[in-house]
Scaffold this motif. Sequence first.
Motif, PDB file in Angstrom:
ATOM      1  N   ARG A 129      -3.134   6.697   6.394  1.00 50.92           N
ATOM      2  CA  ARG A 129      -4.428   6.261   5.864  1.00 50.92           C
ATOM      3  C   ARG A 129      -4.297   4.974   5.038  1.00 50.92           C
ATOM      4  O   ARG A 129      -5.087   4.032   5.208  1.00 50.92           O
ATOM      5  N   VAL A 130      -3.318   4.930   4.135  1.00 57.63           N
ATOM      6  CA  VAL A 130      -3.265   3.797   3.204  1.00 57.63           C
ATOM      7  C   VAL A 130      -2.722   2.532   3.850  1.00 57.63           C
ATOM      8  O   VAL A 130      -3.077   1.419   3.433  1.00 57.63           O
ATOM      9  N   GLU A 154      -9.268   4.557  -0.911  1.00 60.08           N
ATOM     10  CA  GLU A 154      -8.531   5.519  -0.085  1.00 60.08           C
ATOM     11  C   GLU A 154      -7.697   6.469  -0.941  1.00 60.08           C
ATOM     12  O   GLU A 154      -7.607   7.675  -0.651  1.00 60.08           O
ATOM     13  N   ARG A 199      -9.960   9.105  -2.231  1.00 59.68           N
ATOM     14  CA  ARG A 199     -10.322  10.078  -1.199  1.00 59.68           C
ATOM     15  C   ARG A 199      -9.167  11.033  -0.905  1.00 59.68           C
ATOM     16  O   ARG A 199      -9.389  12.220  -0.620  1.00 59.68           O
ATOM     17  N   GLU A 222     -10.036  -1.529  -1.036  1.00 62.92           N
ATOM     18  CA  GLU A 222      -9.948  -0.493  -0.011  1.00 62.92           C
ATOM     19  C   GLU A 222      -8.868   0.527  -0.369  1.00 62.92           C
ATOM     20  O   GLU A 222      -9.035   1.735  -0.147  1.00 62.92           O
ATOM     21  N   CYS A 238      -5.286  -0.096   4.843  1.00 62.89           N
ATOM     22  CA  CYS A 238      -6.156  -0.768   3.869  1.00 62.89           C
ATOM     23  C   CYS A 238      -5.839  -2.256   3.808  1.00 62.89           C
ATOM     24  O   CYS A 238      -4.673  -2.652   3.722  1.00 62.89           O
ATOM     25  N   ASN A 281       0.826  -1.208   0.000  1.00 65.06           N
ATOM     26  CA  ASN A 281       0.000   0.000   0.000  1.00 65.06           C
ATOM     27  C   ASN A 281       0.861   1.259   0.000  1.00 65.06           C
ATOM     28  O   ASN A 281       0.593   2.225  -0.723  1.00 65.06           O
TER      29      ASN A 281
END
Length: 754
Positions: free
Chosen positions: A62-63, A75, A78, A71, A66, A27
């Motif tokens: 954030r990532v 993300e 976003r 997902e 996932c 990710n």
Amino acid sequence: MNKRVLYLIALIVGLVVNAQSEQQISNLRTFSKVYGYVKYFHPSDEASEIDWKRFASYGAARVEKCKNREELVGELQRLFTPLAPSINFSAIEGQGYDIASITPLNTSQYKLTFWQHTGVSLGMNPGYKAPYQSVRVNGRTKKERPKNHGLLVSSYDLSDYKGKKIRIRAWARCKSSMEAKAHMRMALINNDGTTTLKKEAIVSDVWKSYEIVTQIDKSNAYIEIGAALKGNGEVFMDNVELSYWDNGAWKTIPVHNPGFEDEGISKTPKENTWYHKGNGYRSDIVHADAYNGNGSGRLYSDLESKFEIGERIFDHSPKFGKLIQEVIGDSLICQLPLVLYSNDKGTYPKSSRESFHKLQEELNSTQPDEYNLKATNMLSVRLGNIINTYNVFQHFYPYLDVVDIDWDRELEKALVQSYLDKSGNDHYITLEKFTSPLNDGHMYVNYRGIMNIFTPRITWEWIEDKLVITNVLDDQLALEVGDEVTHIDGKTSKQHFEETHSRISAGTKGWLDYKAKRKSLLGAFNQKMIIRVKGEDIELNRPGTAYNEPPRQAMYERINENVFYLNLSKIEMDTITQLLPDLVKSKSIICDLRGYPNRNHMFLCHLLKEDDTSSSWMQVPKIIYPNHKDIVGYEEHGWFLRSKEPYLGDKQIIFLTNGQAISYAESYMGFIEGYDLATIIGQPTAGTNGNVNKFDLEGGFSISWTGMKVLKHDSSQHHGIGIIPDIYVSKTIEGLKSDKDETLEKAIELTKGQ
């Protein structure tokens, strides 16, 4: 529950943890790719307004959470859609990009906006920008208030006016605010690169005559005349005269366009023409206001608006419709336009202001600033710093094509290590090891919170494949120069240095050894170090930061009636100029450049038989595409040295050098090698040249690096090779014990036939 079942459960848990870790790293790798593409190459207004250091940490946090590809894509959308509403993520076999979605209905009302980089200045420390630039062409950029003067000047060679008085006269007037300062300017550029400035304040809004007179001496190379302004205002200049005093009268020196009747002021310095210098200021020729004739030169501040519109810095540009279409992860590509339409309302299309402001608020509320030394206790900050660092070099390191490195693999290793690190010092070491394989002698990771800066009272060095003591700075230590150190803190000396070497970025072995001999001694205050010498363990303390090398040679010395020695790491150009009569009488001149020159490179002019014509050995890449693809050319630079009398190149010239000679020293030595001006003795130089660039990271970190490509004068590779001596000389332990300078002795031996 039996042991077999427990073992199977533990194995399953371990596999789950490893799988999760692999997903997290995957990710983060994907996010890293998109981060660089949007930051440096997508020209939207939103992307130019974000705090990218904080966004790196925020996005990483954030990532990494996932759990699968779906997902992750959600993300990424976003995170990046508020910055790049035209971005698209799809499977590799996905559909084509909809160009209509980024095309306004009436394109005639728009201009094209795109990024141009010479090197890179975006995200870099402002003090290191020159000669690097990043411009969002036709895009609005928040204007930085200029810290320096604006200049409208012209330059002229002084070779024919040594020993004479010289005068500038001009008519000028000034319209300015109370805090602004303006003056007529006469700058004497000296042989050593320094400047002697003469000036006369311009304080009136009425045309007045201004005059500056000075004496030209042997140290002055050329003159720069004109006007200077600092602050908000305007300066007008007309009827410029330059003259010299000869036989009781002032005689004219021709000045280009002295009355500003002809059009054109150059944006780059060119001899015998008017040119402009200084961000935040502009220069032009106006015809509505002149002292005499139809025109005058105007220098004025450009500070009224808060924003400025980016102007092209070179001709090449991407075409509208050109996309970044790059694989960013397993079966996943990113599509992103390099060019957008823009008008006075900004770039098209616009993102949702609500989502953009929400993103900015979250960045401001969740992340510490770059000066918070405790910030790297947070995993997200460590990850963000790695991602930021990766992208600088992925897109702008000019030697990525000549170093043997899998940069994506190094990214992965650094991300994994970031999960294991717990402190700022841990992160400091990770950043060093991450950047070390780039083999850049200018690479330096700085950390404001560093504590391991203390050394014991010794120096050492590898000689004849042995680590030997080269200096003892404490009489109480039972050590002697030449003693071999076999073990350090329970490890062999080679094992100890393997760890040290892993934290040093170096182009050649010589620079690696030079940096390692001190770094290998560093530790915390009063921290003990146990070394083994002659089979016995000796405990050393680290009481201070003193680290003294053995004494160097004198600044200059007459070896004998035929041989003169110059220590170019110490001697100033003015002193060399005073010594020229003695140098002319010598048959041999030994020049010691085992270190860094003391602003004396104009000495080369006396070794050149003809003027220097090498104009492209320093090159700043022109970049509009990511990943070093399709570089559109180079901004070329040189020193353009002129041969000067007395000519010393008909003598035996010998240069001493080694791995400590880096950057400026290698530019110097490049002339020696390229024009075959001397016999070179010693060891290869550091193999790193080009102007330093620098960027800051969260948590009190910054990284310096080389942003420019430098070649040898025959256009072959210099980086990682350096200047190669004609005659190799290595130190010996016996020579060290006898306090011999074996390289200098070899040079003196060569002069005996002269």
